[in-house]
Enzyme design. Structure first.
Site, PDB file in Angstrom:
ATOM      1  CB  CYS A 147      -1.051   0.003   1.399  1.00 39.13           C
ATOM      2  SG  CYS A 147      -1.901   1.324   1.678  1.00 39.13           S
ATOM      3  NE  ARG A 162      -6.445  -1.600   6.227  1.00 37.86           N
ATOM      4  CZ  ARG A 162      -6.178  -2.855   6.024  1.00 37.86           C
ATOM      5  NH1 ARG A 162      -5.596  -3.680   6.807  1.00 37.86           N
ATOM      6  NH2 ARG A 162      -6.409  -3.272   4.715  1.00 37.86           N
TER       7      ARG A 162
END
Ligand code: SAM
Ligand code: DTB
Ligand code: SF4
Length: 334
Positions: free
Chosen positions: A129, A261
């Site tokens: 990412c 998250r």
């Protein structure tokens, strides 16, 4: 409470304002329908270019507009990133996120080095990412071709409150980059920050904005503000766990297949508070003793947390599992 997914702003507001334990119960139910609740994905963050950022995000240690005392660091070498990625993979991370304090990506030698970093991290088998600021469609395509799995670009808060927090770019700029990311076939990672002085209505606006993104987010970071001395938000009160739990639960119910998250601010939470966040549907943490630029619990503390709560680090997903998950998300959203 109706069990159909809320769709209108009124329904989302009603969900957000529902009694907190009802909300947690509903989110926990949705969570168990779509995920193994014992599994939590462990991710690692690395700041590949630190400080001196031309943007004026009021929460950020890295903005050149504020004197935060943060030491600047130019773009890391490929070798330094390779070593950090190998360490993260060996410690059990399955996702590696590289952050750069840039307003936007510029074509040239530095972007070429970032593309090499993406190839290098992808070769470890971890999901890769990046969060590099604004992107063009062509830069998104190049990142995808290099093997980028996801791009993190947060909306941070609702559109009305956004100008109070950042004035060097607009909400539309953010949404435009997220459009390029989604259209390039990169998984969208987009969330926000709690505790910046925003109202419940601003948080509800953020949830609505996430639902309206051109490509639905598969990853939603819920950050609690880490107050940074020297920034305009440096003396904000600590976010309460109830605010975090409400946001996590809403994100879980509205995005059943996404990874939610538990991100910045986790070091401020007790074990019991973190357990509540997992119950409400959070299924990912950042591990290590540093988040991006601020201190973090550390891998020993994380292991103790997992042992105590009978959680396990989610194993790496195969490419076919990722495709199945994406298909499930599309079906869910009609
Ligand atoms: N420059 C890039 C950008 O802004 O997209 C990437 C780096 S930036 C640090 C990534 C995200 O971290 C921000 O969008 C913000 O949501 C979050 N963040 C930054 N500083 C924070 C803080 N002090 N507390 C909580 N979240 C923070
Ligand atoms: C996100 O939403 N949270 C992470 C990640 N994306 C890049 C970063 C949070 C940064 C917290 C403050 C710091 O350590 O600088
Ligand atoms: Fe720059 Fe990102 Fe920090 Fe904003 S959040 S000042 S864009 S590094």
């Amino acid at each position: 409470m109706s069990l159909n997914a809320p769709a209108t702003r009124e329904e989302i507001a009603a969900l957000y304002k529902s009694p907190v334990l009802d909300l947690v119960y509903r989110a926990a139910t949705v969570h168990r329908e779509h995920h193994d609740p014992r599994q939590v994905q462990v991710c690692t963050l690395l700041s590949i270019k630190t400080g001196g950022c031309p943007e004026n995000c009021s929460y950020c240690s890295q903005s050149a507009h504020f004197d935060t005392g943060l030491e600047r660091q130019e773009l890391l070498s490929l070798e330094a990133v390779r070593e950090a990625a190998e360490r993260a993979a060996a410690a059990g991370s399955t996702r590696f996120c590289m952050g750069a304090a840039w307003r936007q990506v510029r074509d040239g030698a530095e972007f070429d080095r970032v593309l090499d970093m993406v190839r290098t991290v992808a070769a470890t088998g971890m999901e890769v990412c990046c969060t590099l600021g604004m992107l063009t469609a062509d830069q998104a395509r190049q990142l995808r071709e290099a093997g980028l799995h996801a791009y993190n670009h947060n909306l941070d808060t609702g559109e009305n409150y956004y100008p109070e927090i950042v004035s060097t770019r607009t909400y539309r700029d953010r949404i435009e980059t997220l459009g390029h990311v989604g259209r390039a076939g990169i998984s969208v990672c987009c969330g926000g920050i709690l505790g910046m002085g925003e109202s419940d209505e601003d948080r509800i606006d953020l949830l609505c904005a996430l639902l309206q993104l051109p490509t639905p987010p598969e990853s939603i970071p819920v950050n609690a503000l880490v107050p940074i001395a020297g920034t305009p938000l440096g003396d904000r009160e600590k976010t309460t766990v109830w605010e975090l739990v409400r946001m996590i639960a809403c994100a879980r119910i509205l995005f059943p297949t996404a990874m939610v998250r538990l991100s910045a601010g986790r070091d401020q939470l007790s074990t019991a508070e973190q357990a509540l966040c997992f119950l409400a549907g959070a299924n990912s943490i950042f591990s290590g003793d540093r988040l991006l630029t601020t201190p973090h619990p550390g891998t020993d503390a994380d292991q103790a947390l997992f042992d105590l709560l009978d959680l396990e680090a989610r194993p790496p997903q195969s490419a076919s599992e990722r495709v199945d998950q994406l298909a499930e998300a599309v079906v869910d959203r009609g």
